[in-house]
Motif scaffolding. Sequence first.
Motif, PDB file in Angstrom:
ATOM      1  N   UNK A   1      73.690  34.649 -20.789  1.00  0.00           N
ATOM      2  CA  UNK A   1      72.531  34.081 -21.489  1.00  0.00           C
ATOM      3  C   UNK A   1      71.590  33.384 -20.510  1.00  0.00           C
ATOM      4  N   UNK A   2      70.296  33.578 -20.703  1.00  0.00           N
ATOM      5  CA  UNK A   2      69.274  32.987 -19.842  1.00  0.00           C
ATOM      6  C   UNK A   2      68.255  32.262 -20.719  1.00  0.00           C
ATOM      7  N   UNK A   3      67.992  31.005 -20.389  1.00  0.00           N
ATOM      8  CA  UNK A   3      66.998  30.207 -21.103  1.00  0.00           C
ATOM      9  C   UNK A   3      65.856  29.897 -20.145  1.00  0.00           C
ATOM     10  N   UNK A   4      64.620  30.033 -20.622  1.00  0.00           N
ATOM     11  CA  UNK A   4      63.451  29.953 -19.746  1.00  0.00           C
ATOM     12  C   UNK A   4      62.454  28.919 -20.269  1.00  0.00           C
ATOM     13  N   UNK A   5      61.854  28.172 -19.335  1.00  0.00           N
ATOM     14  CA  UNK A   5      60.744  27.273 -19.653  1.00  0.00           C
ATOM     15  C   UNK A   5      59.570  27.604 -18.750  1.00  0.00           C
ATOM     16  N   UNK A   6      58.364  27.587 -19.313  1.00  0.00           N
ATOM     17  CA  UNK A   6      57.154  27.904 -18.562  1.00  0.00           C
ATOM     18  C   UNK A   6      56.126  26.801 -18.762  1.00  0.00           C
ATOM     19  N   UNK A   7      55.462  26.420 -17.682  1.00  0.00           N
ATOM     20  CA  UNK A   7      54.364  25.449 -17.757  1.00  0.00           C
ATOM     21  C   UNK A   7      53.269  25.889 -16.796  1.00  0.00           C
ATOM     22  N   UNK A   8      52.020  25.811 -17.250  1.00  0.00           N
ATOM     23  CA  UNK A   8      50.873  26.172 -16.417  1.00  0.00           C
ATOM     24  C   UNK A   8      50.381  24.955 -15.647  1.00  0.00           C
TER      25      UNK A   8
END
Length: 411
Positions: free
Chosen positions: A268-275
């Motif tokens: 399982x892979x959990x991802x967070x993105x911020x610009x």
Amino acid sequence: MRTAPTDEATKDDLHGRIARIRRSIPRMARATIDRYIAASPLYTQTAVPEHLHRESAHTVRSMLEVCLRSVTDESIDVSDTMRENIERGTERVAEGLPLREYMRCWQAGFDVLAEELERELGTDHGLFWFAFRRAHTTFDRILREVVSAYEIHTHDLIAAQDRNHAPIIDTLLRGDEWVFDDPNSIPAEPSIMLLHIDDTPAERSGDRNARSLAATRKVRAIRAHLARAVPGLWLIDVRPRHARIVMHPPIGALDPLAVDLARVSGAPVTIAIENATSITDLPRAGTTAAEVLDIAIRSGRTGTVSRMTDVALAHHFAHPSASLPVLLDRCASLRSRPDLVHTLRVYMASNLDRRATADTLTVHPNTVDNRLNRVRELTGLDVHITTELLTLAVAVSAATDDPDAEADHPQ
């Protein structure tokens, strides 16, 4: 050149013999793997990896099945039938397995098949040569697909591993300056993507070598997929449990990425993105992305791609304010009961639906009721009263817990 049998009795004989061989495919696959291990120099002093008796044996079975089916069925689509197995087989690239070593196992499989055809049909029988030619033609087509997929995967992997970007990312997230060889490659408004990567089953093996190999395979598979799936990739640092990617603003939706990475890596892979507004804004963006990732994991969004907009309420609840210690104090008795905290999280994520909560926790709905009643007894807070539910939501968002700990408190 041997031609197809035209006599109906001969055709029936061939179909019957091929059907008999097909029933032996599991035994033939095991024999292939055993023969490959015995002949390969890779395993003379190291442990045999688990995948050889699992994924590789499955691939060999598929190859044998397709080759044998093609003897009596000219219409079989080799590329389509073997596509999934060939794609899965390219994981061997991620282990650093040389192409000739990779091909050794495929060849061992066909050798075993040829021996089985000879045993069943006899080389002096015209059917043997017809069946052998058909099977070998199909095997050649499979090998062409295998080599092509291997070369593509190797190219992707090299592209993903061209440099170690960890020091550069460390520097940028600290806010320090870094001199780039090509200033034009710097994104004007970069995005940062953080990954939390769980262990694969093989990484929990009791064999240290097996754990190390599994971790290496996982990292390489993730790096290679990121190189293919993220067109704006700029800097990348992938470790067994986490990854950091700095990229140009995403082109298109990245929401399927977590699912795709879990598929290729087996974890399982959990991802967070911020610009970020600029390269100098990366420290702020990195801190925000880390907070988003933490909230996503603690609020049950494991296996998804999250942005601040997805977790803003939970983020607000979980971060310091003058009122937070007061609210946490009201729920202090839950600190020793991570099982109840986990139940509350699932209950809220299920929109207060006790049956959906029970399904997620794989318990009876009455067990959910008992746990919620226990929460009320310990804290004096009732989930059916809005203000008290919000207080519990704050505690649940701010608390850290181990969901597996609920086993320590059976209801």
